[in-house]
Design a protein around this motif. Structure first.
Motif, short mmCIF file in Angstrom:
data_model
loop_
_atom_site.label_atom_id
_atom_site.label_comp_id
_atom_site.label_asym_id
_atom_site.label_seq_id
_atom_site.Cartn_x
_atom_site.Cartn_y
_atom_site.Cartn_z
N MET A 32 0.86 -1.10 0.07
CA MET A 32 -0.14 -0.12 0.02
C MET A 32 1.01 1.30 -0.04
N VAL A 34 0.22 5.49 0.29
CA VAL A 34 -0.57 6.72 0.62
C VAL A 34 -0.06 7.86 -0.10
N ALA A 50 -4.94 6.93 -7.30
CA ALA A 50 -5.09 5.91 -6.36
C ALA A 50 -6.06 4.77 -6.94
N ALA A 51 -7.14 5.26 -7.74
CA ALA A 51 -8.17 4.01 -8.14
C ALA A 51 -7.53 3.37 -9.37
N CYS A 57 -3.78 4.30 -1.71
CA CYS A 57 -4.86 5.10 -1.34
C CYS A 57 -4.78 6.53 -1.37
N TYR A 58 -5.36 7.44 -0.94
CA TYR A 58 -5.21 9.11 -0.90
C TYR A 58 -5.56 9.66 0.23
N ASP A 88 -15.77 6.67 -0.55
CA ASP A 88 -14.58 6.03 -1.56
C ASP A 88 -13.73 5.35 -0.51
N ARG A 90 -10.86 4.29 -0.94
CA ARG A 90 -9.39 4.65 -1.06
C ARG A 90 -9.22 5.78 -0.41
N PHE A 91 -10.17 6.54 0.03
CA PHE A 91 -9.84 7.83 0.84
C PHE A 91 -9.55 7.37 2.28
N VAL A 92 -8.33 7.87 2.91
CA VAL A 92 -7.94 7.42 4.10
C VAL A 92 -7.54 8.63 5.12
N ARG A 260 -9.50 3.96 8.10
CA ARG A 260 -10.08 3.41 6.83
C ARG A 260 -9.24 2.49 5.91
N LEU A 261 -8.04 2.78 6.12
CA LEU A 261 -7.09 1.78 5.22
C LEU A 261 -7.12 0.29 5.71
#
Ligand code: ZN
Length: 263
Positions: A32, A34, A50-51, A57-58, A88, A90-92, A260-261
């Motif tokens: 992963m 970030v 990120a997608a 992730c972002y 989303d 991927r949003f952390v 969230r990750l």
């Protein structure tokens, strides 16, 4: 599995290689990456990047170096985009935010005030959405700690940590992890290496800050997220641990501070 908790994979230094760099890192065991945003102009870029890969992730935020060009309205845009991004996976996090009192232009009194204003307003957004923050802290450790203590976001990471042991404890007490990366690979970086060796392992996460803060074996060349295992091996050596143990611990720390990750 390793986690790079801070990598500007969308930076222009990577040209059209961003996705290829993520794949290269994955092949090296970096599960992963970030990617923090730096200004409203790159919010959609980091989200799309990120997608587009399977190991990134972002975060969304306005970096202190971009504060001179930021407008009040950008805080409204940030709040709106954060609200939208909550659905989303991927949003952390909220980031990159912070205070930079090193760059001369940013330390003039009006610009110091503007930085503090944007930092505090973004801490409030993080608090309102119960998000951790990714923080840039340069010559500003105690001021950053003061504002974090007042506003109390839900933890986060002091990235590229370069403070004292007492300041490290201040962050840890507030639920923060400390980001260590290329700087600790230089044998002359005595203070950073001592802290990396002696701070509680559960307070440490790894990062590249790529394309910046290149490790000693690349310096001054372009840093990249596939360097994480080698940077992690330096931490392992400093602490007398195996790289596998450091990978497991630092990845678990990253998931703990970025819930969230983990989800
Ligand atoms: Zn950064």
């Amino acid at each position: 599995m390793w986690i790079d908790t801070h990598c500007h994979l969308d930076a222009h230094e990577f040209g059209d290689e961003s996705a290829a760099q993520a794949a290269l890192a994955k092949a090296q065991g970096v599960g992963m990456i970030v990617i923090p945003a730096v200004a409203t102009a790159n919010f959609s870029i980091v989200a799309q990047l990120a997608a587009s890969v399977d190991n990134a992730c972002y975060a969304l935020g306005i970096h202190p170096i971009y504060v001179p060009h930021a407008e009040e309205d950008h805080l409204r845009v940030l709040r709106e985009q954060v609200a939208a991004a909550m659905s989303d996976p991927r949003f952390v996090a909220l980031g990159e935010i912070g205070l930079d009192f090193f760059i001369p232009m940013l330390t003039e009194s009006a610009m110091r005030e503007k930085q503090v204003y944007f930092f505090r307003e973004q801490l409030k957004i993080a608090r309102d959405f119960d998000l951790p923050v990714l923080m840039h802290v340069r010559r500003s450790q105690d001021v950053v700690l003061k504002h974090v203590r007042q506003i109390r976001p839900n933890g986060g990471i002091a990235h590229a940590f370069n403070g004292s042991e007492q300041q490290a404890k201040g962050y840890i007490d507030l639920g923060f992890k400390l980001g260590f990366g290329g700087a600790m690979t230089f044998t002359r970086a005595l203070q950073i290496r001592r802290l990396a060796a002696e701070l509680p392992l559960e307070s440490i996460v790894l990062e590249t800050d790529a394309p910046d803060i290149s490790p000693s074996w690349i310096h001054p060349g372009r840093n990249s997220p596939d360097q994480i295992p080698r940077i992690g091996a330096v931490l392992a050596e400093l602490r007398g641990l195996t790289p596998e143990a450091v990978a497991a611990a630092t990845s678990s720390n990253a998931r703990a501070v970025l819930p969230r990750l983990a989800a």
